[in-house]
Design a protein around this motif. Structure first.
Motif, PDB file in Angstrom:
ATOM      1  N   HIS A  21       0.832  -1.199   0.000  1.00  0.00           N
ATOM      2  CA  HIS A  21       0.000   0.000   0.000  1.00  0.00           C
ATOM      3  C   HIS A  21       0.865   1.248   0.000  1.00  0.00           C
ATOM      4  CE1 HIS A  21      -3.523  -2.518   0.648  1.00  0.00           C
ATOM      5  NE2 HIS A  21      -2.728  -3.249   1.408  1.00  0.00           N
ATOM      6  N   GLY A  22       0.351   2.311  -0.548  1.00  0.00           N
ATOM      7  CA  GLY A  22       1.036   3.600  -0.489  1.00  0.00           C
ATOM      8  C   GLY A  22       1.633   4.043  -1.805  1.00  0.00           C
ATOM      9  N   ALA A  23       1.643   3.193  -2.835  1.00  0.00           N
ATOM     10  CA  ALA A  23       2.264   3.574  -4.110  1.00  0.00           C
ATOM     11  C   ALA A  23       1.266   3.573  -5.269  1.00  0.00           C
ATOM     12  CB  ALA A  23       3.443   2.666  -4.414  1.00  0.00           C
ATOM     13  N   GLN A  24      -0.028   3.637  -4.934  1.00  0.00           N
ATOM     14  CA  GLN A  24      -1.015   3.704  -6.026  1.00  0.00           C
ATOM     15  C   GLN A  24      -0.877   5.022  -6.786  1.00  0.00           C
ATOM     16  OE1 GLN A  24      -4.947   1.750  -5.517  1.00  0.00           O
ATOM     17  NE2 GLN A  24      -4.474   1.841  -3.344  1.00  0.00           N
ATOM     18  N   ARG A  25      -0.359   6.071  -6.121  1.00  0.00           N
ATOM     19  CA  ARG A  25      -0.162   7.363  -6.800  1.00  0.00           C
ATOM     20  C   ARG A  25       0.907   7.266  -7.875  1.00  0.00           C
ATOM     21  NH1 ARG A  25      -0.147  11.216  -3.575  1.00  0.00           N
ATOM     22  NH2 ARG A  25       1.379  12.637  -4.361  1.00  0.00           N
ATOM     23  N   TYR A  26       1.691   6.186  -7.870  1.00  0.00           N
ATOM     24  CA  TYR A  26       2.695   5.966  -8.916  1.00  0.00           C
ATOM     25  C   TYR A  26       2.250   4.869  -9.892  1.00  0.00           C
ATOM     26  CZ  TYR A  26       5.582   8.465  -5.529  1.00  0.00           C
ATOM     27  OH  TYR A  26       6.078   9.391  -4.651  1.00  0.00           O
ATOM     28  N   GLY A  27       1.003   4.468  -9.788  1.00  0.00           N
ATOM     29  CA  GLY A  27       0.496   3.450 -10.700  1.00  0.00           C
ATOM     30  C   GLY A  27       0.745   2.026 -10.238  1.00  0.00           C
ATOM     31  N   LEU A  28       1.207   1.875  -8.980  1.00  0.00           N
ATOM     32  CA  LEU A  28       1.489   0.519  -8.484  1.00  0.00           C
ATOM     33  C   LEU A  28       0.290   0.020  -7.685  1.00  0.00           C
ATOM     34  CD1 LEU A  28       3.492  -1.782  -8.196  1.00  0.00           C
ATOM     35  CD2 LEU A  28       4.367  -0.678  -6.145  1.00  0.00           C
ATOM     36  N   MET A 127       9.066  -5.901  -0.835  1.00  0.00           N
ATOM     37  CA  MET A 127       9.184  -4.647  -1.565  1.00  0.00           C
ATOM     38  C   MET A 127       7.936  -3.832  -1.278  1.00  0.00           C
ATOM     39  SD  MET A 127      10.989  -5.785  -5.040  1.00  0.00           S
ATOM     40  CE  MET A 127      12.578  -6.602  -4.925  1.00  0.00           C
ATOM     41  N   PHE A 128       8.135  -2.600  -0.841  1.00  0.00           N
ATOM     42  CA  PHE A 128       7.040  -1.779  -0.329  1.00  0.00           C
ATOM     43  C   PHE A 128       6.304  -2.567   0.762  1.00  0.00           C
ATOM     44  CE2 PHE A 128       7.717  -0.503  -4.720  1.00  0.00           C
ATOM     45  CZ  PHE A 128       7.918   0.860  -4.594  1.00  0.00           C
ATOM     46  N   ALA A 137       4.400  -5.863 -12.721  1.00  0.00           N
ATOM     47  CA  ALA A 137       5.373  -4.892 -12.232  1.00  0.00           C
ATOM     48  C   ALA A 137       6.692  -5.564 -11.857  1.00  0.00           C
ATOM     49  CB  ALA A 137       4.805  -4.151 -11.031  1.00  0.00           C
ATOM     50  N   GLY A 230      -9.389   7.302 -10.334  1.00  0.00           N
ATOM     51  CA  GLY A 230      -8.848   6.211  -9.528  1.00  0.00           C
ATOM     52  C   GLY A 230      -9.815   5.053  -9.348  1.00  0.00           C
ATOM     53  N   GLY A 252      -5.625  -2.105 -12.691  1.00  0.00           N
ATOM     54  CA  GLY A 252      -4.951  -0.852 -12.963  1.00  0.00           C
ATOM     55  C   GLY A 252      -5.387   0.159 -11.914  1.00  0.00           C
ATOM     56  N   THR A 253      -4.494   1.081 -11.534  1.00  0.00           N
ATOM     57  CA  THR A 253      -4.849   2.022 -10.462  1.00  0.00           C
ATOM     58  C   THR A 253      -5.794   3.115 -10.941  1.00  0.00           C
ATOM     59  OG1 THR A 253      -2.870   3.272 -10.977  1.00  0.00           O
ATOM     60  CG2 THR A 253      -2.714   1.668  -9.188  1.00  0.00           C
ATOM     61  N   SER A 254      -5.919   3.272 -12.276  1.00  0.00           N
ATOM     62  CA  SER A 254      -6.886   4.232 -12.795  1.00  0.00           C
ATOM     63  C   SER A 254      -7.577   3.584 -13.981  1.00  0.00           C
ATOM     64  CB  SER A 254      -6.181   5.525 -13.222  1.00  0.00           C
ATOM     65  OG  SER A 254      -5.191   5.252 -14.187  1.00  0.00           O
TER      66      SER A 254
ATOM     67  N   GLU B  51      -4.040   6.636   1.996  1.00  0.00           N
ATOM     68  CA  GLU B  51      -3.356   6.789   0.719  1.00  0.00           C
ATOM     69  C   GLU B  51      -4.163   7.750  -0.145  1.00  0.00           C
ATOM     70  OE1 GLU B  51      -2.635   2.920  -0.880  1.00  0.00           O
ATOM     71  OE2 GLU B  51      -1.428   3.647  -2.536  1.00  0.00           O
ATOM     72  N   PHE B 138      -2.539   3.592 -14.107  1.00  0.00           N
ATOM     73  CA  PHE B 138      -2.744   2.425 -14.948  1.00  0.00           C
ATOM     74  C   PHE B 138      -1.698   1.367 -14.630  1.00  0.00           C
ATOM     75  CE2 PHE B 138      -2.707   0.199 -19.198  1.00  0.00           C
ATOM     76  CZ  PHE B 138      -3.856  -0.509 -18.930  1.00  0.00           C
TER      77      PHE B 138
END
Lengths: 349, 243
Positions: A21-28, A127-128, A137, A230, A252-254, B51, B138
């Motif tokens: 958690h915490g890296a959805q803003r980077y597409g993860l 990782m993360f 990924a 999102g 996909g995060t978006s 988040e 994405f």
């Protein structure tokens, strides 16, 4: 070193935990277990943290061999036939696989995913903060991809602790509850009603990214393109062909399709376990009910250790089998053939 | 921005996330407000938020409903969204090398033909742009940039490609972007960058942040090959020209 070696495994099987958690803003995307409660049950049975990494096993069979020492494991989630070197094994109990012995699992009979937790966890490089496999990924440990025969999962030798079973509340077969939105205003009232009133089936082309639904066509009011925004686990997107897709942990995060509704958190695991082709329905609920259910699920997860019971004799095993059947909505776990069969014929899990 | 800003729409995304929507369209002012709210929340955390995910037009706020409920969090988010936008203390400005056309940008000729220009003119217009990372989404590191020259706006492909190369720089609709991983895309491929916007075992793992400023610099194929090798070994071949 003690390890569990994958002797055989089908597709859609991978190491999963509570997710990253915490890296959805980077597409993860978070990834993580499709059925968190089942993951937690398996882990708690062997004394691990509830959301520790375990093996998520898809609908096909699998076999695991203990090497370099005995390995203590527990199986939860989808009901399936199981045996350890010919001895009966059941879901929702811990068991010890002696050095050189093989735990063999059949196909999922009710549900889609089982979780095999290993006492002491799986040794890997987080990782993360997560070992969860996200193949796209290139993330996950010990292998950043689905598991294959020959893979080795390093762990610790069995502690010799007494085996345990777990008393679980009966699971329901009720409709999958959803909160409408965030883009339900992209659909007319009749279409929303059609979504809620219809019988749906999960398509066989579904995977950890999304479950495609088979049922009536859901039409948009203004077309199927929205500006990407999102997504969450359980977002129900309606693409151009009108066949909804429920987004799952590898989503996909978006996404750029309108989202008519969202599966409530408390029902996500139960939804993930629905086998392809089995009819089900949705039911709209309000925010108050959905958030009360979040608290109830979290409380169940926290109190799982209080539900552990010693296994004293075979009768208790039978009881656990019966519980597992109710819990997993199995159709055949109480089949006389299954549990009156000689143990060499792989009695029920 | 003034206090007369329209309030955002607060849309439930299930029981554990709220979409704070500033516009239904791609809209630069809306994106600025998204990024401003994101910055505010990073500075003054609200208990229960786990988040945030900025997109072109909305901020997705994940939260733990055991800590804060939908109504309470909505009220706080609306109040914050209506506050004057804090000035960005620093904007990081990146120059990203791109080899345009040929095998690295297989759609450049078609784009030029469709837009009635020469390939060189298309490249010149794309390189002249001052872009901002509007969102990353994405797949890991896929950076969507705002600020594309209107003369480069063109519809996406009728048939999306199932596989486009890692590092592809492309245009689609009113957007341009840099993708990190190989994957499907319906956009028009102008070129490739050796820059990895996402690379494990490198510090930082993610190069770009939403809000970062980006310009492109044209490089030749030989330079691309050299920088691609360096990038593979963890070098950040993008140039940080201001921070």
């Amino acid at each position: 070193m003690t390890k569990l070696v994958i002797a055989a495994i089908g597709p859609a099987s991978s190491v999963q935990d509570g997710g990253r958690h915490g890296a959805q803003r980077y597409g993860l995307t978070p990834s993580g277990a499709m059925d968190r409660l089942a993951l937690a049950i398996a882990n708690v049975l062997v004394g691990n943290a509830p959301l520790a990494a375990a093996i998520e096993i898809g609908p096909f069979g699998a076999a695991f061999t203990a090497c370099g020492g005995a390995v203590r494991v527990a199986l939860a989630g989808a009901s399936r036939l199981a045996d350890v070197a010919g001895r009966a094994a059941v879901c929702d109990t811990s068991m010890t696989v002696a050095d050189g012995e093989t735990l063999t699992l059949g196909f999922a009979r009710a549900g889609s995913f089982s979780y095999l937790a290993i006492e002491g966890g799986i040794a890997g490089e987080p990782m993360f903060g997560s070992l969860a496999v996200n193949a796209r990924a290139g993330l996950g440990s010990p292998y950043p991809r689905p598991l294959r025969a020959g893979d080795e999962l390093p762990t610790v030798a069995a502690s010799g602790a007494a085996e345990l079973r777990i008393d679980l509340p009966a699971m329901t077969d009720a409709p999958i509850r959803v909160l409408m939105g965030p883009q339900d205003d992209e659909f007319g009232d009749a279409e929303k009603q059609r979504f809620l009133d219809s019988e749906w089936k999960i398509s066989a082309t579904s995977d950890r990214m999304g479950y495609r639904l088979e049922g009536p066509v859901i039409k948009h009011l203004y077309g199927h393109n929205i500006v990407s925004d999102g997504t969450v686990n359980g977002s129900i997107q309606v693409p151009g062909n009108g066949a909804p897709i429920v987004l799952m942990p590898d989503r996909g995060t978006s996404g750029g399709y309108p989202k008519i509704a969202t599966v409530i958190s408390a029902d996500l695991g139960r939804f993930a376990q629905l086998p392809a082709g089995k009819p089900f329905r949705f039911k709209a609920v309000g925010m108050a009910e959905a958030q009360a259910e979040v608290k109830r699920s979290a409380e169940l997860l926290r109190t799982l250790p209080d539900r552990l019971r010693p296994i004293e004799n075979f009768d208790l095993n039978i009881e656990a089998l019966h519980d597992a059947n109710v819990a997993g909505a199995a159709v055949s776990a109480v089949d006389a053939e299954t549990w009156h069969a000689p143990s060499a014929d792989a009695p029920g899990c | 921005m003034s206090a007369t800003l329209p309030p955002p729409r607060l849309l439930p995304s299930g029981d554990s996330a709220i979409t704070v929507e500033f516009s239904r369209n791609i809209d630069d002012a809306a994106n600025q407000r998204v990024l401003a709210l994101d910055r505010l929340l990073a500075r003054d955390t609200i208990a229960g938020i786990t988040e945030t995910v900025p997109t072109y037009r909305s901020l997705l706020v994940h939260y733990d409903p055991e800590v804060i409920g939908f109504d309470a969090l909505s009220a706080k988010l609306v109040a914050l969204a209506l506050r004057p936008v804090p000035p960005t203390a620093t904007t990081r400005r990146w120059r990203i090398p791109v080899v345009y056309g040929g095998e690295h940008g297989i759609d450049l000729e078609d784009v030029a033909r469709a837009l009635g220009a020469t390939p060189d003119e298309i490249v010149a217009r794309h390189v002249a742009g001052h872009y901002r990372v509007a969102m990353i989404g994405f797949t890991p590191g896929w950076s969507y940039l705002s600020g594309l020259d209107p003369s480069l706006h063109m519809p996406r492909r009728q048939n999306p490609r199932l596989l486009t190369p890692a590092g592809t720089v492309s245009i689609g609709g009113v957007q341009t972007g840099v993708q990190c991983l190989a994957g499907p895309s319906g956009w028009h491929l102008l070129g490739r960058t050796p820059v990895r916007t996402y690379q494990l075992h490198r510090d930082p793992i993610f190069l770009l942040e939403p809000g970062d400023a980006v310009t492109f610099a044209a490089i030749d194929a030989k330079t691309f090959d050299e920088q691609d090798r360096a990038a593979e070994h963890g070098e950040i071949v993008a140039e940080l020209i201001a921070a």
